[in-house]
Motif scaffolding. Structure first.
Motif, PDB file in Angstrom:
ATOM      1  N   ILE A 125      13.427   7.783   4.321  1.00  0.00           N
ATOM      2  CA  ILE A 125      14.391   6.930   3.615  1.00  0.00           C
ATOM      3  C   ILE A 125      13.727   6.280   2.403  1.00  0.00           C
ATOM      4  O   ILE A 125      14.305   6.245   1.315  1.00  0.00           O
ATOM      5  CB  ILE A 125      14.980   5.866   4.568  1.00  0.00           C
ATOM      6  CG1 ILE A 125      15.873   6.547   5.612  1.00  0.00           C
ATOM      7  CG2 ILE A 125      15.754   4.797   3.794  1.00  0.00           C
ATOM      8  CD1 ILE A 125      16.243   5.652   6.783  1.00  0.00           C
ATOM      9  N   GLU A 126      12.513   5.782   2.583  1.00  0.00           N
ATOM     10  CA  GLU A 126      11.806   5.153   1.463  1.00  0.00           C
ATOM     11  C   GLU A 126      11.547   6.137   0.335  1.00  0.00           C
ATOM     12  O   GLU A 126      11.671   5.801  -0.833  1.00  0.00           O
ATOM     13  CB  GLU A 126      10.498   4.504   1.940  1.00  0.00           C
ATOM     14  CG  GLU A 126      10.722   3.224   2.706  1.00  0.00           C
ATOM     15  CD  GLU A 126      11.572   2.216   1.936  1.00  0.00           C
ATOM     16  OE1 GLU A 126      11.294   1.956   0.746  1.00  0.00           O
ATOM     17  OE2 GLU A 126      12.549   1.701   2.521  1.00  0.00           O
ATOM     18  N   ARG A 127      11.182   7.363   0.675  1.00  0.00           N
ATOM     19  CA  ARG A 127      10.948   8.393  -0.353  1.00  0.00           C
ATOM     20  C   ARG A 127      12.240   8.653  -1.127  1.00  0.00           C
ATOM     21  O   ARG A 127      12.250   8.716  -2.356  1.00  0.00           O
ATOM     22  CB  ARG A 127      10.441   9.677   0.291  1.00  0.00           C
ATOM     23  CG  ARG A 127      10.372  10.874  -0.653  1.00  0.00           C
ATOM     24  CD  ARG A 127       9.301  10.752  -1.741  1.00  0.00           C
ATOM     25  NE  ARG A 127       7.989  10.782  -1.215  1.00  0.00           N
ATOM     26  CZ  ARG A 127       7.267  11.881  -1.038  1.00  0.00           C
ATOM     27  NH1 ARG A 127       7.752  13.047  -1.365  1.00  0.00           N
ATOM     28  NH2 ARG A 127       6.060  11.807  -0.542  1.00  0.00           N
ATOM     29  N   ILE A 128      13.348   8.793  -0.413  1.00  0.00           N
ATOM     30  CA  ILE A 128      14.640   9.048  -1.052  1.00  0.00           C
ATOM     31  C   ILE A 128      14.996   7.895  -1.988  1.00  0.00           C
ATOM     32  O   ILE A 128      15.371   8.116  -3.136  1.00  0.00           O
ATOM     33  CB  ILE A 128      15.734   9.255   0.018  1.00  0.00           C
ATOM     34  CG1 ILE A 128      15.514  10.584   0.753  1.00  0.00           C
ATOM     35  CG2 ILE A 128      17.138   9.178  -0.583  1.00  0.00           C
ATOM     36  CD1 ILE A 128      16.296  10.725   2.044  1.00  0.00           C
ATOM     37  N   ARG A 129      14.856   6.687  -1.499  1.00  0.00           N
ATOM     38  CA  ARG A 129      15.197   5.502  -2.312  1.00  0.00           C
ATOM     39  C   ARG A 129      14.302   5.402  -3.541  1.00  0.00           C
ATOM     40  O   ARG A 129      14.777   5.068  -4.637  1.00  0.00           O
ATOM     41  CB  ARG A 129      15.088   4.245  -1.453  1.00  0.00           C
ATOM     42  CG  ARG A 129      16.135   4.179  -0.357  1.00  0.00           C
ATOM     43  CD  ARG A 129      15.885   2.981   0.520  1.00  0.00           C
ATOM     44  NE  ARG A 129      16.014   1.788  -0.314  1.00  0.00           N
ATOM     45  CZ  ARG A 129      16.843   0.805  -0.072  1.00  0.00           C
ATOM     46  NH1 ARG A 129      17.608   0.834   0.967  1.00  0.00           N
ATOM     47  NH2 ARG A 129      16.893  -0.224  -0.876  1.00  0.00           N
ATOM     48  N   MET A 130      13.015   5.674  -3.366  1.00  0.00           N
ATOM     49  CA  MET A 130      12.061   5.572  -4.471  1.00  0.00           C
ATOM     50  C   MET A 130      12.390   6.589  -5.564  1.00  0.00           C
ATOM     51  O   MET A 130      12.432   6.254  -6.748  1.00  0.00           O
ATOM     52  CB  MET A 130      10.645   5.795  -3.961  1.00  0.00           C
ATOM     53  CG  MET A 130       9.575   5.720  -5.029  1.00  0.00           C
ATOM     54  SD  MET A 130       7.954   6.223  -4.416  1.00  0.00           S
ATOM     55  CE  MET A 130       8.208   7.965  -4.187  1.00  0.00           C
ATOM     56  N   VAL A 131      12.634   7.832  -5.174  1.00  0.00           N
ATOM     57  CA  VAL A 131      12.947   8.870  -6.153  1.00  0.00           C
ATOM     58  C   VAL A 131      14.215   8.522  -6.911  1.00  0.00           C
ATOM     59  O   VAL A 131      14.284   8.639  -8.143  1.00  0.00           O
ATOM     60  CB  VAL A 131      13.089  10.250  -5.451  1.00  0.00           C
ATOM     61  CG1 VAL A 131      13.715  11.268  -6.379  1.00  0.00           C
ATOM     62  CG2 VAL A 131      11.745  10.722  -4.959  1.00  0.00           C
ATOM     63  N   ALA A 132      15.230   8.063  -6.191  1.00  0.00           N
ATOM     64  CA  ALA A 132      16.500   7.718  -6.840  1.00  0.00           C
ATOM     65  C   ALA A 132      16.342   6.509  -7.748  1.00  0.00           C
ATOM     66  O   ALA A 132      16.897   6.491  -8.857  1.00  0.00           O
ATOM     67  CB  ALA A 132      17.571   7.452  -5.779  1.00  0.00           C
ATOM     68  N   ALA A 133      15.582   5.518  -7.308  1.00  0.00           N
ATOM     69  CA  ALA A 133      15.384   4.317  -8.129  1.00  0.00           C
ATOM     70  C   ALA A 133      14.658   4.660  -9.428  1.00  0.00           C
ATOM     71  O   ALA A 133      14.982   4.136 -10.493  1.00  0.00           O
ATOM     72  CB  ALA A 133      14.625   3.250  -7.331  1.00  0.00           C
TER      73      ALA A 133
END
Length: 136
Positions: A125-133
């Motif tokens: 989840i953190e990886r997904i959020r980081m890439v999107a941010a």
């Protein structure tokens, strides 16, 4: 805020009363997912903090977020599939706003995953959020 695909999973989970059936459902979802091309299984796509091998390959096209993923563990492939249902096809700016722990709690996953699997899920989840941010 959840996607229709995720809402379908929630509805299916409500129909499946036994956790063993739910666990099998998640695994079957992972089996149905296309495998990630081996050429994309590189250090840049590997998710650290997971007990098993996990790769996530995000794509942003026309401001819309999606990702492919894979794992060497069947349950983790299923969890990737659940996350894809939650995040894929959202506007990239909306991805960091998704309350993934809240949405996933509707499935009761945290009550039935080992501590290592829960940590791996958080890492994904953190990886997904980081890439999107970073892309927003």
């Amino acid at each position: 805020m959840a996607q229709d695909a995720f809402e379908n999973i929630v509805a299916d989970f409500e129909f499946l009363e036994d956790w063993e059936d739910r666990y099998r459902y998640v695994i079957d979802h992972g089996k149905a997912m296309e495998p990630l091309d081996d050429a994309l299984k590189v250090p840049a796509t590997k998710v650290e903090g997971c007990a098993s091998q996990v790769w996530l390959h995000p794509k942003i096209e026309g401001g819309v977020f999606s990702f492919e993923g894979d794992s060497d563990a069947m349950i983790v492939r299923g969890l990737i599939s659940v996350l894809r249902a939650l995040y894929n096809d959202l506007p990239v700016a909306e991805v960091p706003k998704v309350d993934a722990p809240g949405e996933l709690s509707r499935l009761g996953l945290n009550d039935h995953l080992s501590a290592q699997r829960s940590n791996g899920l958080r890492a994904m989840i953190e990886r997904i959020r980081m890439v999107a941010a970073e892309a927003a």
